[in-house]
Motif scaffolding. Sequence first.
Motif, PDB file in Angstrom:
ATOM      1  N   ALA A  75      18.066 -19.036   6.132  1.00 11.28           N
ATOM      2  CA  ALA A  75      18.549 -17.950   6.989  1.00 11.28           C
ATOM      3  C   ALA A  75      17.698 -16.697   6.815  1.00 11.28           C
ATOM      4  O   ALA A  75      17.343 -16.028   7.803  1.00 11.28           O
ATOM      5  N   ILE A  76      17.341 -16.374   5.570  1.00 13.02           N
ATOM      6  CA  ILE A  76      16.514 -15.189   5.320  1.00 13.02           C
ATOM      7  C   ILE A  76      15.077 -15.445   5.766  1.00 13.02           C
ATOM      8  O   ILE A  76      14.397 -14.540   6.273  1.00 13.02           O
ATOM      9  N   ALA A  77      14.602 -16.671   5.590  1.00 13.01           N
ATOM     10  CA  ALA A  77      13.245 -17.017   6.030  1.00 13.01           C
ATOM     11  C   ALA A  77      13.086 -16.836   7.531  1.00 13.01           C
ATOM     12  O   ALA A  77      12.029 -16.396   8.014  1.00 13.01           O
ATOM     13  N   ALA A  78      14.128 -17.172   8.289  1.00 17.25           N
ATOM     14  CA  ALA A  78      14.063 -17.004   9.751  1.00 17.25           C
ATOM     15  C   ALA A  78      13.913 -15.531  10.123  1.00 17.25           C
ATOM     16  O   ALA A  78      13.169 -15.182  11.057  1.00 17.25           O
ATOM     17  N   ILE A  79      14.589 -14.663   9.379  1.00 19.74           N
ATOM     18  CA  ILE A  79      14.479 -13.218   9.634  1.00 19.74           C
ATOM     19  C   ILE A  79      13.073 -12.734   9.295  1.00 19.74           C
ATOM     20  O   ILE A  79      12.460 -11.954  10.035  1.00 19.74           O
ATOM     21  N   ALA A  80      12.547 -13.199   8.149  1.00 23.64           N
ATOM     22  CA  ALA A  80      11.196 -12.807   7.746  1.00 23.64           C
ATOM     23  C   ALA A  80      10.160 -13.284   8.758  1.00 23.64           C
ATOM     24  O   ALA A  80       9.245 -12.536   9.130  1.00 23.64           O
ATOM     25  N   ASP A  81      10.307 -14.515   9.223  1.00 22.29           N
ATOM     26  CA  ASP A  81       9.368 -15.064  10.212  1.00 22.29           C
ATOM     27  C   ASP A  81       9.381 -14.243  11.498  1.00 22.29           C
ATOM     28  O   ASP A  81       8.325 -13.949  12.077  1.00 22.29           O
ATOM     29  N   ALA A  82      10.579 -13.872  11.948  1.00 22.15           N
ATOM     30  CA  ALA A  82      10.694 -13.100  13.191  1.00 22.15           C
ATOM     31  C   ALA A  82      10.039 -11.729  13.045  1.00 22.15           C
ATOM     32  O   ALA A  82       9.514 -11.177  14.025  1.00 22.15           O
ATOM     33  N   ALA A  83      10.032 -11.192  11.810  1.00 19.73           N
ATOM     34  CA  ALA A  83       9.436  -9.883  11.568  1.00 19.73           C
ATOM     35  C   ALA A  83       7.951  -9.971  11.220  1.00 19.73           C
ATOM     36  O   ALA A  83       7.282  -8.941  11.090  1.00 19.73           O
ATOM     37  N   GLY A  84       7.446 -11.188  11.041  1.00 20.08           N
ATOM     38  CA  GLY A  84       6.040 -11.367  10.703  1.00 20.08           C
ATOM     39  C   GLY A  84       5.688 -10.944   9.290  1.00 20.08           C
ATOM     40  O   GLY A  84       4.573 -10.494   9.019  1.00 20.08           O
ATOM     41  N   ILE A  85       6.646 -11.104   8.365  1.00 16.77           N
ATOM     42  CA  ILE A  85       6.414 -10.730   6.972  1.00 16.77           C
ATOM     43  C   ILE A  85       6.781 -11.905   6.056  1.00 16.77           C
ATOM     44  O   ILE A  85       7.576 -12.772   6.430  1.00 16.77           O
ATOM     45  N   ASP A  88      11.471  -2.304   8.826  1.00  9.03           N
ATOM     46  CA  ASP A  88      10.820  -1.371   9.748  1.00  9.03           C
ATOM     47  C   ASP A  88       9.324  -1.683   9.817  1.00  9.03           C
ATOM     48  O   ASP A  88       8.865  -2.685   9.253  1.00  9.03           O
ATOM     49  N   ASP A  89       8.555  -0.824  10.465  1.00 13.06           N
ATOM     50  CA  ASP A  89       7.124  -1.085  10.650  1.00 13.06           C
ATOM     51  C   ASP A  89       6.345  -1.086   9.343  1.00 13.06           C
ATOM     52  O   ASP A  89       5.227  -1.621   9.283  1.00 13.06           O
ATOM     53  N   ASP A  90       6.922  -0.474   8.297  1.00  8.13           N
ATOM     54  CA  ASP A  90       6.231  -0.411   7.004  1.00  8.13           C
ATOM     55  C   ASP A  90       6.711  -1.475   6.017  1.00  8.13           C
ATOM     56  O   ASP A  90       6.243  -1.509   4.872  1.00  8.13           O
ATOM     57  N   THR A  91       7.633  -2.333   6.427  1.00  6.91           N
ATOM     58  CA  THR A  91       8.132  -3.383   5.535  1.00  6.91           C
ATOM     59  C   THR A  91       7.097  -4.498   5.417  1.00  6.91           C
ATOM     60  O   THR A  91       6.570  -4.969   6.416  1.00  6.91           O
ATOM     61  N   ARG A  92       6.833  -4.911   4.187  1.00 11.18           N
ATOM     62  CA  ARG A  92       5.791  -5.913   3.961  1.00 11.18           C
ATOM     63  C   ARG A  92       6.301  -7.207   3.342  1.00 11.18           C
ATOM     64  O   ARG A  92       5.537  -8.164   3.201  1.00 11.18           O
ATOM     65  N   ALA A  93       7.574  -7.271   2.966  1.00  6.24           N
ATOM     66  CA  ALA A  93       8.122  -8.511   2.402  1.00  6.24           C
ATOM     67  C   ALA A  93       9.625  -8.385   2.236  1.00  6.24           C
ATOM     68  O   ALA A  93      10.175  -7.276   2.191  1.00  6.24           O
ATOM     69  N   GLY A 136       0.855  -1.179   0.000  1.00  6.03           N
ATOM     70  CA  GLY A 136       0.000   0.000   0.000  1.00  6.03           C
ATOM     71  C   GLY A 136       0.887   1.224   0.000  1.00  6.03           C
ATOM     72  O   GLY A 136       2.111   1.122   0.179  1.00  6.03           O
ATOM     73  N   PRO A 137       0.321   2.396  -0.210  1.00  9.18           N
ATOM     74  CA  PRO A 137       1.134   3.614  -0.212  1.00  9.18           C
ATOM     75  C   PRO A 137       1.943   3.757   1.076  1.00  9.18           C
ATOM     76  O   PRO A 137       1.434   3.544   2.176  1.00  9.18           O
ATOM     77  N   GLY A 138       3.236   4.046   0.900  1.00 10.57           N
ATOM     78  CA  GLY A 138       4.114   4.220   2.053  1.00 10.57           C
ATOM     79  C   GLY A 138       4.770   2.946   2.546  1.00 10.57           C
ATOM     80  O   GLY A 138       5.624   2.991   3.434  1.00 10.57           O
ATOM     81  N   LYS A 139       4.410   1.812   1.961  1.00  9.35           N
ATOM     82  CA  LYS A 139       4.978   0.531   2.397  1.00  9.35           C
ATOM     83  C   LYS A 139       6.218   0.197   1.573  1.00  9.35           C
ATOM     84  O   LYS A 139       6.406   0.687   0.464  1.00  9.35           O
ATOM     85  N   ASN A 140       7.082  -0.664   2.133  1.00 10.40           N
ATOM     86  CA  ASN A 140       8.333  -0.999   1.456  1.00 10.40           C
ATOM     87  C   ASN A 140       8.628  -2.481   1.496  1.00 10.40           C
ATOM     88  O   ASN A 140       8.013  -3.237   2.261  1.00 10.40           O
ATOM     89  N   ILE A 141       9.559  -2.882   0.670  1.00  6.94           N
ATOM     90  CA  ILE A 141      10.108  -4.234   0.716  1.00  6.94           C
ATOM     91  C   ILE A 141      11.615  -4.136   0.916  1.00  6.94           C
ATOM     92  O   ILE A 141      12.231  -3.119   0.583  1.00  6.94           O
ATOM     93  N   VAL A 142      12.189  -5.184   1.464  1.00  6.88           N
ATOM     94  CA  VAL A 142      13.644  -5.326   1.537  1.00  6.88           C
ATOM     95  C   VAL A 142      14.041  -6.307   0.438  1.00  6.88           C
ATOM     96  O   VAL A 142      13.541  -7.434   0.401  1.00  6.88           O
ATOM     97  N   ALA A 143      14.907  -5.871  -0.464  1.00 12.05           N
ATOM     98  CA  ALA A 143      15.260  -6.676  -1.635  1.00 12.05           C
ATOM     99  C   ALA A 143      16.765  -6.881  -1.714  1.00 12.05           C
ATOM    100  O   ALA A 143      17.555  -6.028  -1.308  1.00 12.05           O
ATOM    101  N   SER A 144      17.151  -8.016  -2.258  1.00 12.33           N
ATOM    102  CA  SER A 144      18.563  -8.327  -2.453  1.00 12.33           C
ATOM    103  C   SER A 144      19.206  -7.363  -3.433  1.00 12.33           C
ATOM    104  O   SER A 144      18.574  -6.929  -4.412  1.00 12.33           O
TER     105      SER A 144
END
Length: 426
Positions: free
Chosen positions: A166-176, A143-148, A97-105
Amino acid sequence: MTQGFDTTAIHAGSDADPATGARQVPIYQTTAYAFRDADHAAKLFNLQEVGYIYSRLTNPTVAALQTKVAALEGGAGAVCCSSGHAAQIMALFPLMGPGKNIVASTRLYGGTVTQFGQTIKRFGWSAKFVDLDDPEAVKAAIDDDTRAIFAESISNPGGYVTDIPAIAAIADAAGIPLIIDNTLATPYLCRPIEQGATLVVHSLTKYMTGNGTVTGGVVVDSGKFDWSANDKFPSLSQPEPAYHGLTFHETFGPAAFTFHSIAVGLRDLGMTMNPQGAHYTLMGIETLGLRMPRHVENAQKVAEWLENDPRVTSVTYAGLASSPWNATAKRLYPKGAGALFTFSVKGGYEAAVKLVDALDLFSHVANLGDARSLVIHSASTTHRQLTEEQQRAAGAAPEVVRLSIGIEDVGDLIADLDQALAKATA
């Protein structure tokens, strides 16, 4: 009953046509489908019954392909679309949604870097590019606006491999969710869902079809993510006004993402796969388990030959013992590290361009994953829009040539590279 890879590749989603008995999936070249009556039509439009309405949304040939790819990836469902790039937007659409972000390789295909770094800004979305080999940097970027989190299992163009668990564990901990582009590995070499990914995307244009005839994409949903665990994903966890307040996750459970992608994503974005393209991909997948071992075997031999050639300064293939990613490849990609990699030519940019022009067997095209061996100079083509710093981060420096190794006789491929290197470095 659990079936082997090749059995699944041939049979999943490909039952005999119930109307005619046709053994190969027919090309249902139709725009619309007749309703039994008004009540049937109303139930389809209300998502109370599964069926066919209009080929922008659903088509029997495309549905067969969706079933096959979901089975190969071990997913709960899949949605096909017009290209790999379309699949990336389709994957993000229900999440963002507007203002949301992703973390990408940082190690992504150049077109994906542009799509995430520039184009999605028009939707009010943004991307933070991070070296996924640095877990602390990944955590810090969320951050709070990260969605994936988004990564490629095997990266284009460098052939680097991602430590998905390893990356999946980080995503799981962040709930994304973790989204993995599995184009280069295919489910033959890697099944990201088994390693913790939430969504898997493919450019079906590449190895899955395998013959350079069509473009297509797919998003596979693991069915394992709890979209209602928090309020981050309202498209899936909150009432949908267009369907009289229906809540996708509550109504469809593990199939929520898939149903939303069809009922809202394809309905409104219209990035539809055509049935003839689906048919070609269905036929290509039948031989995926035969083709991929030959791709990998040839790539290993070519990479080893290049690494020992004094006219070459480096080779990025993760299947090489010298690669920093070799241990990860052996652990997570035991059938091989794919068939796409880069090498650096002595003489820099000019020598790289000369080499490409001197090759005969290798086709100079902007594609990969074909039965034919392919070559491209990424810095002047697919990654041309990036800065040199971005090119180097993505593994596409000016002196670098990308190879997609096909299934020809490997001795002929090496001979072609040998003569081209001689001309390029004379």
